[in-house]
Enzyme design. Structure first.
Site, PDB file in Angstrom:
ATOM      1  CE1 TYR A 162      -1.162   8.075  -5.535  1.00  0.00           C
ATOM      2  CE2 TYR A 162       0.426   8.964  -7.088  1.00  0.00           C
ATOM      3  CZ  TYR A 162      -0.500   9.161  -6.089  1.00  0.00           C
ATOM      4  OH  TYR A 162      -0.770  10.435  -5.662  1.00  0.00           O
ATOM      5  CD  GLU A 163       3.249   4.596  -3.095  1.00  0.00           C
ATOM      6  OE1 GLU A 163       3.677   3.507  -2.679  1.00  0.00           O
ATOM      7  OE2 GLU A 163       3.987   5.451  -3.605  1.00  0.00           O
ATOM      8  N   GLY A 164      -0.119   0.663  -4.665  1.00  0.00           N
ATOM      9  CA  GLY A 164      -0.954  -0.526  -4.527  1.00  0.00           C
ATOM     10  C   GLY A 164      -2.383  -0.234  -4.908  1.00  0.00           C
TER      11      GLY A 164
END
Length: 593
Positions: free
Chosen positions: A439-441
């Site tokens: 998550y978050e890239g």
């Protein structure tokens, strides 16, 4: 089952000696962070993390958040712990005093954040997302939005969320289809569905402020047509308190591999006529504003990796000292010994600990660079700090989280068969850590950003300056540290070779360069971590020579040597896979997979 104990000695050492705390607190606006204040905050944070948050980590894992009829109930104890968290002022530690924050340096809030994440990863996600919402509104919000939302977000009375992902729009935000229709009075009606929304619904506060990406009717296609909106769970009354329920509801929460205590919501906007929102900043600049939140979140997810790794190491080290199994190698007929006496168990623990120390040092130095970028009165120093932070944030996020997964896996291995049994708690750290690289890239997104925006676009200007600093630091690794210095120099050579190849080939062979993007991120993480460990070793040697008998210094030399001998030596191989390994990635036909 062991509880988290904040590693305050290493935290203080890294803050003071590697991240240069004295320089940070001398910056304009940071004067309140006196040595006494910093020490008191670290001590109290350690107590809160160990006594309040850590015992709830297992509770959240076993008795996660529950959903029923659009309502989410958090794990037992979370609501009460959050109330303590807010009442103690932790939420506003690094926030602007204009809106009720304490305005303390990023370096200090980073150390405190590490403790929250290590003690209870799932709990820490709620204030983390709120911090991102605060930063986005501080930079792009209108005066009215700031006045309406920031005081309660800063205090923690309300929480914030980040709403990007949709069922058909994951990492490709150009596919966002949530729409926002102007009402005519300055507000918009928002329609659509968002998924994977961390703490998108919960029972810990009386309002939740959603920051939502959506398209206005005449928006161009692609990422250039995305705008950002504030959509609160409860609309505000004239006096600023929560009033009428807005048309945004949680229709379910996800059942996940880990972080069970963190509700991951599916939110429906506008099913009953339209969720009322207001535009943040200018129309069609939403992705730009959202990246403010994302960059803050990416750095903090790197801290999650550090925290999960530290917690896994602590549990494994305690177990290795207590678990008696087998006789010591080379001692015929000897007594049964704790497994920490076995060389391979020691290797695993050193592999865990040395990387944790390197990860912490790199993260804190990056935090200090962010303080300089924000507050240094010298424009040249501000730009230097910003460039360094932008270069390292993908590494802090990507390398720390990928390392955490391996470290948590080693934690299970140290426990042997008992590590695979949930009762010991070792498996939770592996399950919780696994999401951090996603998550978050994802790690690939971090790596692509690193090689493209941070290296190729500027022809390696910033990273070559950092490499020069690395080489200067390596010259001090002499005498009894010469072997570490040789490892460091060879690793720097490998990094420089990879940088030159990326800069030379990014335009002409983009697929080949991208095939080596993640290995390059690993390479930079290892070399940058080794750079900081080498700096630490020089300081430790000097303290020992001055007569300081604290075993901390000898341990620092040992972990630095291990890191050099077991991780810096990987640099040459990683560089070779970057410059010559694309063929093996790209040649096979799709149908053969």
């Amino acid at each position: 089952m062991s509880e988290y104990v904040a590693p305050l000695k290493d935290i203080r050492f890294v803050m003071q000696d590697l991240a240069d705390l004295d320089r940070v607190v001398a910056l304009p606006g940071c004067e309140e962070a006196t040595p006494d204040v910093v020490d008191a905050i670290l001590e109290e944070a350690a107590k809160f993390a160990g006594a309040v948050l850590s015992p709830l980590n297992r509770v959240g894992d076993q008795d996660g958040a529950k959903w029923k009829d659009t309502v989410v109930t958090t794990s037992p104890g979370f609501k009460e712990a959050y109330r303590q968290f807010v009442d103690n002022g932790w939420n506003g530690l690094g926030c602007d005093p204009e809106f009720g924050g304490q305005g303390l340096p990023k370096l200090l809030s980073t150390a405190v954040s590490e403790m929250w994440k290590a003690a209870n990863h799932a709990f820490s996600l709620c204030p983390m997302l709120t911090q991102g919402a605060i930063e986005a509104l501080m930079i792009a919000g209108t005066d009215e939005q700031k006045a309406a939302y920031l005081p309660n977000l800063v205090s923690g009375e309300w929480t914030g969320t980040m709403n990007l992902t949709e069922p058909s729009a994951g990492s490709d935000l150009a596919a966002v289809r949530t729409r926002a229709e102007p009402v005519g009075d300055g507000t918009y009606k928002v329609f659509g569905q968002k998924i994977f929304i961390t703490y998108g619904e919960h029972d810990m506060t009386d309002n939740i402020v959603h920051l939502v990406l959506a398209r206005t009717p005449n928006a161009p296609e692609g990422v250039k047509g995305i705008s950002l909106f504030v959509v609160p769970k409860f609309l505000l009354k004239a006096d600023g308190t929560p009033g009428e329920r807005n048309d945004v509801y949680c229709v379910s929460i996800e059942h996940k591999l880990g972080i069970h205590g963190s509700p991951t919501a599916v939110l429906a906007f506008g099913d009953n006529g339209g969720a009322i929102g207001t535009l943040v900043g200018e129309e069609n600049r939403g992705l730009e504003y959202m990246f403010i939140m994302m960059n803050a979140a990416r750095f903090n997810v790197g801290l999650e990796g550090l925290g999960d790794a530290e917690r896994a190491y602590q549990r494994a080290a305690v177990y290795a000292k207590e678990r008696v199994q087998g006789t010591e190698v080379g001692v015929r007929g000897g007594p049964k010994v704790p497994i920490i006496k076995h060389p391979d168990v020691r290797r695993m623990l050193m592999s865990m600990r040395s990387r944790i120390e390197a990860m912490r040092a790199l993260a804190y130095v990056t935090a200090a660079a962010q303080d300089n970028a924000h507050a240094n009165p010298d424009e040249v120093e501000r730009k230097k700090g910003q460039a360094f932070a932008e270069l390292m944030i993908p590494v802090v996020k990507g390398w720390s989280t990928e390392s955490a997964i391996d470290i948590a896996s080693l934690g299970v291995q140290v426990h042997g068969g008992m590590g695979y049994i949930e009762e010991t708690g070792a498996a939770q750290h592996l399950r919780d850590a696994r999401i951090t690289a996603i998550y978050e890239g994802t790690t690939a997104i971090q790596a692509n950003d690193l090689i493209g925006r941070k290296i190729a676009r500027e022809k390696g200007l910033t990273i070559l300056a950092v490499i020069a600093d690395m080489r200067a630091a390596a010259t001090r690794l002499d005498g009894d540290l010469a072997q570490i210095g040789a490892r460091q120099n060879a690793a720097i050579d490998a990094l420089e070779k990879a940088v030159a190849w990326i800069v030379a080939n990014f335009s002409g062979e983009p697929r080949a360069v991208h095939a080596g993007a993640v290995p390059f991120l690993y390479l930079l993480g290892i070399v940058a971590g080794g750079w900081q460990m080498g700096r630490a070793a020089v300081i430790a040697r000097a303290r020992i020579a001055a007569g300081d008998g604290d075993p901390f210094w000898a341990a620092k030399l040992a972990t630095t040597r291990f890191f050099a001998d077991h991780f810096l030596v990987q640099a040459a191989g990683l560089a070779e896979s970057i410059v010559a390994g694309a063929g093996g990635v790209l040649e096979m036909a799709d149908d053969c997979f």
